[in-house]
Design a protein around this motif. Structure first.
Motif, short mmCIF file in Angstrom:
data_model
loop_
_atom_site.label_atom_id
_atom_site.label_comp_id
_atom_site.label_asym_id
_atom_site.label_seq_id
_atom_site.Cartn_x
_atom_site.Cartn_y
_atom_site.Cartn_z
N THR A 1 -3.41 -4.19 -19.22
CA THR A 1 -3.87 -3.74 -17.82
C THR A 1 -5.44 -4.17 -17.79
O THR A 1 -5.69 -5.02 -16.78
N ILE A 2 -6.24 -4.13 -18.79
CA ILE A 2 -7.67 -4.33 -18.38
C ILE A 2 -7.64 -5.84 -18.55
O ILE A 2 -8.59 -6.17 -17.77
N PHE A 3 -7.24 -6.60 -19.39
CA PHE A 3 -6.87 -7.97 -19.70
C PHE A 3 -6.38 -8.60 -18.23
O PHE A 3 -7.14 -9.45 -17.77
N ILE A 4 -5.50 -8.14 -17.70
CA ILE A 4 -4.87 -8.73 -16.43
C ILE A 4 -5.77 -8.50 -15.25
O ILE A 4 -6.52 -9.36 -14.40
N LYS B 1 -2.86 -4.31 -7.68
CA LYS B 1 -2.02 -2.96 -7.38
C LYS B 1 -0.79 -3.29 -7.99
O LYS B 1 -0.33 -2.01 -8.27
N VAL B 2 -0.01 -4.34 -8.11
CA VAL B 2 1.46 -4.31 -8.97
C VAL B 2 1.11 -3.82 -10.30
O VAL B 2 1.83 -3.06 -10.80
N VAL B 3 0.13 -4.39 -10.94
CA VAL B 3 -0.32 -3.92 -12.40
C VAL B 3 -0.49 -2.42 -12.37
O VAL B 3 0.04 -1.91 -13.34
N LEU B 4 -1.30 -1.89 -11.34
CA LEU B 4 -1.40 -0.54 -11.61
C LEU B 4 -0.58 0.37 -11.40
O LEU B 4 -0.20 1.49 -11.89
N VAL B 5 0.44 -0.07 -10.42
CA VAL B 5 1.66 0.42 -10.29
C VAL B 5 2.42 0.73 -11.33
O VAL B 5 3.02 1.76 -11.83
N LEU B 6 2.56 -0.57 -12.22
CA LEU B 6 3.31 -0.44 -13.47
C LEU B 6 2.69 0.35 -14.36
O LEU B 6 3.32 1.03 -15.27
N THR B 7 1.65 0.29 -14.50
CA THR B 7 0.61 1.24 -15.45
C THR B 7 0.80 2.77 -15.10
O THR B 7 0.87 3.34 -16.07
N ASP C 1 0.84 -1.27 -0.13
CA ASP C 1 0.09 0.08 0.04
C ASP C 1 0.99 1.36 -0.08
O ASP C 1 0.59 2.36 -0.47
N ALA C 2 1.89 1.33 0.50
CA ALA C 2 3.07 2.20 0.80
C ALA C 2 3.31 2.62 -0.58
O ALA C 2 3.55 3.70 -1.37
N LEU C 3 3.88 1.42 -1.54
CA LEU C 3 4.69 1.48 -2.53
C LEU C 3 3.54 1.97 -3.56
O LEU C 3 3.63 2.84 -4.54
N PHE C 4 2.28 1.61 -3.41
CA PHE C 4 1.07 2.12 -4.52
C PHE C 4 0.91 3.54 -4.23
O PHE C 4 0.83 4.55 -5.27
N THR C 5 0.91 4.01 -2.91
CA THR C 5 0.67 5.31 -2.71
C THR C 5 1.70 6.10 -3.24
O THR C 5 1.51 7.35 -3.68
N ALA C 6 3.28 5.78 -3.04
CA ALA C 6 4.26 6.55 -3.41
C ALA C 6 4.07 6.60 -5.07
O ALA C 6 4.57 7.78 -5.46
N MET D 1 -12.11 -1.03 -16.91
CA MET D 1 -11.54 -0.28 -17.76
C MET D 1 -11.63 1.28 -17.39
O MET D 1 -10.51 1.90 -17.62
N PHE D 2 -12.59 1.75 -16.62
CA PHE D 2 -12.45 3.17 -15.99
C PHE D 2 -10.99 3.19 -15.12
O PHE D 2 -10.13 4.20 -15.35
N GLU D 3 -10.83 2.28 -14.36
CA GLU D 3 -9.66 2.14 -13.31
C GLU D 3 -8.35 2.17 -14.18
O GLU D 3 -7.41 2.89 -13.83
N SER D 4 -8.15 1.27 -15.16
CA SER D 4 -7.01 1.01 -15.82
C SER D 4 -6.82 2.38 -16.90
O SER D 4 -5.55 2.74 -16.96
N VAL D 5 -7.76 2.88 -17.56
CA VAL D 5 -7.38 4.19 -18.11
C VAL D 5 -7.00 5.56 -17.20
O VAL D 5 -6.26 6.25 -17.33
N SER D 6 -7.75 5.32 -15.97
CA SER D 6 -7.46 6.55 -15.06
C SER D 6 -5.99 6.32 -14.56
O SER D 6 -5.17 7.09 -14.25
N ALA D 7 -5.56 5.05 -14.45
CA ALA D 7 -4.00 4.72 -13.73
C ALA D 7 -2.98 5.18 -15.10
O ALA D 7 -2.03 5.72 -14.87
#
Length: 439
Positions: free
Chosen positions: A359-362, A400-406, A43-48, A375-381
């Protein structure tokens, strides 16, 4: 270590610097002094990452989960990510009396998304001065509004936090409902939207307007950004106003003037501020899909905004229209766009679509949510927007890991990663031309 870094290409160094800053920020956020409750390192990594990429997506509430120290770390990451960590690095380098060499200038060119290395150091100086000046002015005006309501210390701190977050298009707020409590407040609506529009239009546009007094002397990029931003904002406000007019969970219970104000705020925030004054998850599906389009487009080049950028979308649109009309040249304000500009825009768009689709696929495999929500969250990221339908707070670890990379790819751009991990070899051999059938 220095010898190893010197062997890296500028895009690779840029990715490395961002990664190190994110890791450092995550280590600070996971400290007991940074949070009011125990939070995981993930969660700290995601926030950072969200702060450094000026996205604004959160897995824990920034206003309640983090202490003052933790929130200051978040604001520092937002400032570094928004203005560009390389900008601060070069200016510190200069303050120490070091000479800025070609390598450093190339890094600045890459970080500021400039087409040439000439003038990048001067641009960095102006960028820092302009950004801090705008933020200070914004803090003063926001304090006039919030100090009487919240008191001196809380009012001033709230003003600082939201001024930095808004100007850098981060979307972080100390309130869990963002700015929904001020949906009818004209001062907050005007100030916050001005901040992220100025930050998102692009610093080269602002400096071009400042240095040139007549419209005809402005660069083509500035003209396109000004007209494009005005048109898309007005059109988007009309779309949101019409689609949400009778929705009892958003605009339906408001007066006509309040509906216009709320529609305006929600029309401009997807490019790419991330604040909201109405409940995103309660909006009509048609509105949400339109917002997804806005988030993908994003703001201006060399700005704090994300997305593929407005000029990229316009270049693709105009080239498509040129094909439909059987025209070879793409003309804007009596200027022809270079073929390489179109090729770059196409590469950026296709690369961005590939990242979003992956991102959407995963997330469809790992998360229990509707396709539209994912889709909304993926494009937002990817667009570093930060608007959410509520999925982010319920993500699995893989999600979380996927969205961090995105978020990281969205901030630095797919082309930066492509240039970082592919070899650059000139065409030494020219072959005969031949066409393939298309369409």
């Amino acid at each position: 270590m220095k010898r190893t870094v010197n062997k890296l290409e500028p895009p690779q160094i840029l990715i490395l610097v961002f990664a190190v800053a994110i890791l450092l920020g995550s280590f600070l956020l996971v400290l007991p002094i940074a949070s009011n409750e125990a939070i995981s390192y993930m969660d700290a990594l995601f926030t950072a990452t969200s702060a450094m990429t000026v996205t604004g997506l959160v897995v824990v509430d920034a206003g309640t989960a983090f202490t003052l120290f933790g929130q200051i770390v978040i604001i520092a990451l937002i400032q570094l990510g928004g203005l560009g960590i390389m900008t601060f690095a070069v200016l510190i380098y200069m303050a120490l009396g070091k000479k800025i060499g070609i390598r450093q200038r190339i890094l600045m060119k890459q970080a500021l998304n400039q087409s040439a290395i000439g003038g990048v150091v001067a641009l960095a100086k102006k960028l820092l001065f302009f950004s801090l000046s705008v933020e200070i002015v914004a803090i003063i005006f926001l304090s006039i509004r919030w100090v009487p309501e919240l008191g001196w210390s809380d009012g001033l701190y709230t003003s600082v936090f939201h001024a930095v977050s808004a100007f850098n298009n981060a979307g972080f707020s100390i309130w869990s409902d963002s700015l929904s409590g001020y949906v009818f407040d004209p001062v907050i609506n005007i100030l916050i939207t001005l901040l992220f529009i100025i930050g998102g239009i692009g610093f080269t546009v602002v400096f071009d307007l400042w240095s040139k007094k007549e419209f005809k002397h402005l660069s083509l990029h500035t003209k396109v950004m000004l007209f494009g931003t005005l048109l898309i904002n007005l059109f988007s406000m009309l779309i949101i106003f019409v689609l949400e007019y009778n929705n009892p969970d958003t605009l339906g219970v408001m007066s006509s003037s309040q509906k216009l104000a709320a529609a305006y705020f929600q029309a401009v925030t997807p490019r790419t501020a991330g604040f909201n004054t109405i409940d995103i998850a309660s909006m009509e599906e048609s509105s949400l899909f339109y917002i997804i389009t806005l988030m993908f487009i994003g703001g201006g080049s060399a700005s704090t905004a994300g997305g593929i950028k407005l000029t990229t979308a316009l270049a693709i649109l105009l080239s498509t229209m040129a094909v439909f009309k059987s025209k070879e040249n793409i003309v804007l304000f009596q200027r022809n766009l270079r073929p390489y500009t179109i090729m770059r825009a196409l590469a950026l768009t296709v690369g961005s679509m590939a990242v979003v689709i992956l991102t959407i696929f995963i997330l469809n495999l790992t998360e229990d949510a509707s396709f539209l929500t994912i889709m909304f969250e993926s494009v937002s990221a990817f667009g570093t927007v930060g608007l959410s339908m509520g999925l982010t707070g319920e993500l699995t670890t893989v999600g979380k890991v996927v969205l961090v990379l995105t978020m990281l790819v969205g901030k630095l751009g797919p082309l930066t990663f492509a240039f970082a991990f592919t070899s650059h070899t000139p065409d030494l051999i020219k072959y005969p031309k031949e066409d393939v059938m298309t369409g």
